[in-house]
Scaffold this motif. Structure first.
Motif, mmCIF file in Angstrom:
data_model
loop_
_atom_site.group_PDB
_atom_site.id
_atom_site.type_symbol
_atom_site.label_atom_id
_atom_site.label_comp_id
_atom_site.label_asym_id
_atom_site.label_seq_id
_atom_site.Cartn_x
_atom_site.Cartn_y
_atom_site.Cartn_z
ATOM 1 N N ASN A 1 24.608 57.258 60.214
ATOM 2 C CA ASN A 1 25.576 58.346 60.043
ATOM 3 C C ASN A 1 25.070 59.642 60.675
ATOM 4 O O ASN A 1 25.831 60.376 61.312
ATOM 5 C CB ASN A 1 25.873 58.570 58.557
ATOM 6 C CG ASN A 1 26.804 57.506 57.983
ATOM 7 O OD1 ASN A 1 27.393 56.720 58.726
ATOM 8 N ND2 ASN A 1 26.935 57.492 56.671
ATOM 9 N N ALA A 2 23.769 59.938 60.490
ATOM 10 C CA ALA A 2 23.207 61.169 61.054
ATOM 11 C C ALA A 2 23.269 61.125 62.577
ATOM 12 O O ALA A 2 23.580 62.127 63.236
ATOM 13 C CB ALA A 2 21.771 61.363 60.581
ATOM 14 N N THR B 1 23.061 63.676 55.900
ATOM 15 C CA THR B 1 23.952 62.597 55.480
ATOM 16 C C THR B 1 23.575 61.833 54.203
ATOM 17 O O THR B 1 24.313 60.917 53.832
ATOM 18 C CB THR B 1 24.072 61.573 56.638
ATOM 19 O OG1 THR B 1 22.742 61.158 57.019
ATOM 20 C CG2 THR B 1 24.771 62.161 57.836
ATOM 21 N N PRO B 2 22.462 62.161 53.494
ATOM 22 C CA PRO B 2 22.126 61.341 52.317
ATOM 23 C C PRO B 2 23.234 61.283 51.265
ATOM 24 O O PRO B 2 23.540 60.202 50.751
ATOM 25 C CB PRO B 2 20.878 62.022 51.752
ATOM 26 C CG PRO B 2 20.257 62.695 52.916
ATOM 27 C CD PRO B 2 21.403 63.159 53.770
ATOM 28 N N ALA B 3 23.849 62.415 50.929
ATOM 29 C CA ALA B 3 24.834 62.421 49.847
ATOM 30 C C ALA B 3 26.136 61.731 50.268
ATOM 31 O O ALA B 3 26.655 60.876 49.543
ATOM 32 C CB ALA B 3 25.108 63.857 49.399
ATOM 33 N N HIS C 1 33.810 58.020 59.711
ATOM 34 C CA HIS C 1 34.064 59.240 58.947
ATOM 35 C C HIS C 1 33.271 60.423 59.497
ATOM 36 O O HIS C 1 33.665 61.578 59.320
ATOM 37 C CB HIS C 1 33.730 59.020 57.470
ATOM 38 C CG HIS C 1 34.419 57.823 56.885
ATOM 39 N ND1 HIS C 1 33.741 56.779 56.285
ATOM 40 C CD2 HIS C 1 35.728 57.481 56.858
ATOM 41 C CE1 HIS C 1 34.599 55.862 55.896
ATOM 42 N NE2 HIS C 1 35.808 56.250 56.234
ATOM 43 N N MET C 2 32.146 60.133 60.160
ATOM 44 C CA MET C 2 31.335 61.201 60.755
ATOM 45 C C MET C 2 32.109 61.864 61.896
ATOM 46 O O MET C 2 32.028 63.069 62.105
ATOM 47 C CB MET C 2 29.993 60.657 61.284
ATOM 48 C CG MET C 2 29.124 59.997 60.227
ATOM 49 S SD MET C 2 28.765 61.057 58.812
ATOM 50 C CE MET C 2 29.510 60.093 57.516
ATOM 51 N N VAL C 3 32.852 61.053 62.617
ATOM 52 C CA VAL C 3 33.679 61.585 63.709
ATOM 53 C C VAL C 3 34.701 62.572 63.126
ATOM 54 O O VAL C 3 34.909 63.672 63.652
ATOM 55 C CB VAL C 3 34.395 60.423 64.446
ATOM 56 C CG1 VAL C 3 35.277 60.943 65.560
ATOM 57 C CG2 VAL C 3 33.360 59.425 64.977
ATOM 58 N N ALA D 1 34.977 66.741 63.584
ATOM 59 C CA ALA D 1 36.235 67.362 64.028
ATOM 60 C C ALA D 1 36.646 68.485 63.066
ATOM 61 O O ALA D 1 37.059 69.567 63.505
ATOM 62 C CB ALA D 1 37.338 66.305 64.122
ATOM 63 N N TRP D 2 36.501 68.262 61.756
ATOM 64 C CA TRP D 2 36.817 69.323 60.781
ATOM 65 C C TRP D 2 35.928 70.548 60.987
ATOM 66 O O TRP D 2 36.400 71.684 60.949
ATOM 67 C CB TRP D 2 36.629 68.802 59.349
ATOM 68 C CG TRP D 2 37.782 67.998 58.818
ATOM 69 C CD1 TRP D 2 39.110 68.206 59.055
ATOM 70 C CD2 TRP D 2 37.687 66.870 57.925
ATOM 71 N NE1 TRP D 2 39.857 67.271 58.376
ATOM 72 C CE2 TRP D 2 39.009 66.434 57.671
ATOM 73 C CE3 TRP D 2 36.627 66.185 57.327
ATOM 74 C CZ2 TRP D 2 39.302 65.348 56.841
ATOM 75 C CZ3 TRP D 2 36.919 65.113 56.501
ATOM 76 C CH2 TRP D 2 38.244 64.705 56.268
ATOM 77 N N ILE D 3 34.621 70.281 61.172
ATOM 78 C CA ILE D 3 33.680 71.399 61.358
ATOM 79 C C ILE D 3 34.090 72.211 62.587
ATOM 80 O O ILE D 3 34.151 73.441 62.558
ATOM 81 C CB ILE D 3 32.221 70.879 61.498
ATOM 82 C CG1 ILE D 3 31.750 70.270 60.171
ATOM 83 C CG2 ILE D 3 31.281 71.989 61.942
ATOM 84 C CD1 ILE D 3 30.372 69.601 60.220
#
Ligand SMILES: *Cc1c(COP(=O)(O)O)cnc(C)c1O
Length: 423
Positions: free
Chosen positions: A299-300, A372-374, A384-386, A390-392
């Motif tokens: 994820n990271a 990404t741990p939590a 979901h990382m993508v 995009a939100w950020i």
């Protein structure tokens, strides 16, 4: 609950955690079993001392639970000894310093703006008042590589008694073999402060400093390790060995550490927290936990690549672990505190952070730190990382646009509530 005021705040905090996404790399969500152990009757018990050697009666269950935590910690990290009593990461580091050093002695730690933690000698801390800190740091900001040649020169000149590997904001792996080489040359104790990454070491996805000749490792138990707030000190050597001359080092280090934690620094251990540490260590030894650690890194990697793809400048251009540092100032022309506040408003929680040799002050630094741990514990995957990247990007590009932020905040809330909190 009779106390309506506190009950209301607990419920509100649960809602906040559910409706947002936690990107602070030092945070995590614990399991129901860890929560239950923390809320257990072990909190009622005084247990000064260590298993089998206590200063109060009634220790049949506390001895057994602390011994379980100790045995599990030793097995998980491959150490000879474990002290599971430190109340948190800062006092664990303090205990190791005081176990081995006298006031005025020298510790070599990472340059603070390059990733070192406050307890690694930030001016104003107790350890900075008592000990003399010398530094190593990053040689190449594009790769994050440490300047090991300079580190050796400084070590030969200043003769540190402890060389400390560890960080709270550094996205790369350290070369522990190089640390060990330099430590052996100058006769220093090799100490690793693995507070952020201990879980990833336990899960086998990052290197274990003990495999490279380190003598002692401190770690918090509440970060990637996903246990209660607290800490542990793991060390090599045997308790009870006679004290030896410093050049023979280490054999007696576990004894010194135990004595320094109690009675040197602390009184009674928090037995409910130790019970919860035992549970977390059990969980970290299960096969699912290895998969969790792999997913944290995957994820990271995806999140960092997506952010770079969107034009963000990442410190060292990527990550090898669970966290990343973004240079907001050079990407957007405003500082990390503006980014932190903006993202908080849409339900993405992270923290402002200094970047290496930051020209801006720590309260309004150039960067942000996220990890990404939590969210991986919550069940999020690469796709979901993508979405998060995009939100950020959208939020920071329209940080003055109330309507857009309101819209984003609703999107994040709808998304997040579909992933229930563990526990
Ligand atoms: C978090 C952290 C600590 C301190 O832990 P506390 O539990 O907050 O006292 C120490 N060292 C490092 C490297 C950390 O990241």
């Amino acid at each position: 609950m009779q106390d309506k005021a506190v009950a209301k705040l607990i419920a509100a905090e649960e809602k906040r955690q559910l409706e947002g996404l936690e990107l602070i790399p030092s945070e995590n969500y614990v399991s129901r079993e860890v929560l239950d152990a923390m809320g257990s009757v072990f909190t009622n018990k005084y247990s000064e001392g260590f298993p089998g050697k206590r200063y109060y009666g009634g220790q049949v269950n506390t001895d057994a639970v602390e011994q379980l935590a100790i045995d599990r910690a030793k097995a998980l990290f491959r150490s000879d000894h474990a002290n599971v009593q430190p109340h948190s990461g800062a006092p664990a580091n303090e205990a190791v310093y005081h176990a081995w050093l006298e006031p005025g002695d020298t510790i070599m730690g990472m340059e603070l703006s390059h990733g070192g933690h406050l307890t690694h000698g930030r001016p104003g801390t107790i350890s900075a008042k008592l000990f003399n800190f010398v530094r190593y740091g990053i040689k190449d900001l594009e790769t994050g590589e440490i300047d090991y040649q300079l580190m050796r020169e400084v070590a030969l000149r200043t003769k540190p008694k402890i060389i400390l590997a560890g960080f709270s904001s550094y996205p790369r792996e350290l070369n522990y073999a190089k640390f060990a080489e330099i430590g052996q040359e100058v006769g220093a104790v090799l100490m690793a402060d693995m507070a952020h990454i201990a879980g990833l070491i336990a899960g086998g996805v990052l290197n274990n400093p003990f495999d490279f000749g380190f003598h002692v490792m401190t770690t918090t138990t509440h970060k990637t390790l996903r246990g209660p707030r607290g800490a542990m000190i793991l060390s090599q050597g045997k308790v009870g060995n006679p004290l030896k001359a410093p050049d023979k080092i280490i054999e007696n280090l576990p004894t010194l550490i135990d004595r320094t934690v109690f009675p040197g620094l602390q009184g009674g251990p928090h037995m409910h927290i130790i019970a919860a540490k035992a549970v977390a260590l059990y969980e970290a030894a299960q096969p699912e936990y290895k998969l969790y650690c792999k997913q944290v890194l995957a994820n990271a990697k995806t999140l960092s690549e997506e952010l770079m793809h969107q034009g963000f400048k990442l410190v060292t251009n990527g990550t090898d672990n669970h966290m990343m540092l973004v240079d907001i100032q050079s990407t957007f022309g405003f500082d990390g505190s503006v980014a932190e506040e903006t993202l908080d408003r849409i339900g993405l929680t992270l923290n402002k952070n200094v970047i290496p040799d930051d020209p801006l002050p720590p309260y309004r630094p150039s960067g942000i730190r996220l990890g990404t741990p939590a969210i991986t514990t919550r069940g999020l995957k690469e796709e979901h990382m993508v979405q998060i990247a995009a939100w950020i990007t959208r939020a920071l590009k329209s940080h003055n646009d109330e309507n857009e932020l309101e819209k984003l905040s609703k999107e994040v809330k709808t998304f997040a509530t579909a992933f229930p909190l563990p526990g």
